[in-house]
Design a protein around this motif. Structure first.
Motif, PDB file in Angstrom:
ATOM      1  N   TYR A   1       2.757  -5.914  -1.284  1.00  0.00           N
ATOM      2  CA  TYR A   1       1.920  -4.926  -0.610  1.00  0.00           C
ATOM      3  C   TYR A   1       0.516  -5.007  -1.185  1.00  0.00           C
ATOM      4  N   ALA A   2      -0.483  -4.881  -0.306  1.00  0.00           N
ATOM      5  CA  ALA A   2      -1.881  -4.865  -0.716  1.00  0.00           C
ATOM      6  C   ALA A   2      -2.505  -3.551  -0.265  1.00  0.00           C
ATOM      7  N   TYR A   3      -3.262  -2.937  -1.163  1.00  0.00           N
ATOM      8  CA  TYR A   3      -3.875  -1.645  -0.847  1.00  0.00           C
ATOM      9  C   TYR A   3      -5.367  -1.735  -1.117  1.00  0.00           C
TER      10      TYR A   3
ATOM     11  N   PHE B   1      -3.089 -10.441   4.758  1.00  0.00           N
ATOM     12  CA  PHE B   1      -2.010  -9.991   3.880  1.00  0.00           C
ATOM     13  C   PHE B   1      -0.936  -9.368   4.758  1.00  0.00           C
TER      14      PHE B   1
ATOM     15  N   HIS C   1      -0.218  -4.259   4.297  1.00  0.00           N
ATOM     16  CA  HIS C   1      -1.392  -3.696   3.638  1.00  0.00           C
ATOM     17  C   HIS C   1      -1.744  -2.343   4.226  1.00  0.00           C
TER      18      HIS C   1
ATOM     19  N   ALA D   1      -0.438   0.717  -3.779  1.00  0.00           N
ATOM     20  CA  ALA D   1       0.335  -0.362  -3.161  1.00  0.00           C
ATOM     21  C   ALA D   1       1.811  -0.224  -3.510  1.00  0.00           C
TER      22      ALA D   1
END
Length: 332
Positions: free
Chosen positions: A67-69, A93, A96, A300
């Protein structure tokens, strides 16, 4: 093993951080301005550069990121998100989320995934997230739009105004009269007014510090104003708390920004906390205790359903970017 990416895209620098599920740092990145309101193309390029640097250092690809935040400066209103959603989508990604950078500042000061945050530096922002993940924010637009009280700019203007009013006897006697003249380098208030009216002199932000200095020396004018503005900042958080139905919850109200984090005086923060507790008795004041990009990493993990423990929090508090140089220069 799961890997998580956090990004803090600000107006001058963009930071990225990749960790594993234990919170161990694997990759870091730094680049230039990431605020789309300044220049969307440069912001996108700089965010991408910071992410690529972190991925390369970690030896990972985008598909490895669970996960990308992205905490993004300037993500204030729906028109901003109409620009930002496709911008971040182009980074490719798989999973996200994006939010205003105020939200990752909140997460960098609390062990919970929900809470409230008040940022007071040059300007002002406030935001909150409830247990259900619903978010609200406001601020950053200025006094005429209903905010700005308690900010560095507001305090600097107050110091200047109080010095003038003390001189012409419209206002109360205050230590700010002499403190402002000395700090600004003028011999008299008329000389200072001439500079402002004829030569474009603007009260510098450093005058904000004088309000705290005067209050520490027992100045009633300064102390009263700090209490009033602290209550207004608390009112901002309390309004969000009510709108999100958080009155009965226990959570942290995270304080950030130079005005709230660097002052030795507690007058403003005490008034803020008291005002918040009138709405949410279970709320406690906390401070940002890690890099905001680490708050993005924690966000994330929250979004991925990964439980965060104290061991992870401790590792993220120690994450540092002091020795890291960026790959891309800000081209604005």
């Amino acid at each position: 093993m799961n890997f998580f990416l956090g990004v803090d895209a600000g107006g001058s620098k963009t930071y990225s951080l990749i960790v594993n599920e234990k919170g161990e740092t694997l990759g870091r990145g730094v680049s230039g301005n990431g605020n789309h309101q300044t220049n969307p193309r440069h912001a996108e390029d700089n965010i991408a550069a910071a992410c690529h640097q972190a991925l390369r250092e970690a030896g990972l690809s985008k598909d490895n990121i669970a996960y990308a935040y992205f905490g993004l400066a300037g993500a204030d209103r729906e028109p901003d998100y109409e620009v930002l959603r496709p911008m971040i989508q182009r980074l490719e990604f798989p999973r996200h989320s994006i939010a205003c950078d105020t939200m990752i500042a909140m997460r960098s000061g609390t062990a919970r995934s929900y809470g409230a945050v008040v940022i007071s530096g040059t300007g002002f922002n406030a935001a909150a997230r409830n247990r259900a993940g619903e978010e609200l924010q406001y601020g950053g637009f200025g006094y005429i739009y209903g905010d700005g009280q308690g900010s560095g700019r507001d305090l600097a203007n107050f110091a200047f105004r109080s010095a003038v009013r003390a001189w012409d006897l419209r206002g109360e006697s205050t230590l700010l009269h002499e403190l402002v003249l000395r700090a600004a380098g003028f011999q008299s208030v008329p000389q200072m007014l001439d500079a402002a009216l004829d030569n474009g002199y603007t009260p510098p932000l450093t005058l904000a510090e004088l309000v705290f200095e005067a209050a520490d020396q027992g100045d009633e004018v300064a102390a009263r104003y700090l209490a009033e503005q602290g209550s207004e900042l608390g009112n901002a958080a309390a309004a969000l708390i009510r709108r999100l139905g958080m009155e009965k919850d226990e959570f942290d109200v995270v304080l950030g920004g130079s005005v709230l984090s660097k002052s030795r005086s507690t007058i403003m923060t005490d008034a803020l906390a008291e005002t918040v507790r009138m709405t949410a008795p279970g709320a406690k004041v906390a401070r940002i205790n890690m890099e905001p990009v680490a708050g993005a990493v924690l966000s994330a993990m929250d979004m991925a359903g990964h439980a965060v423990n104290e061991e992870i929090m401790s590792r993220l508090r120690s994450a540092s970017f002091r020795d890291l140089k960026g790959e891309a220069k800000d081209e604005q």
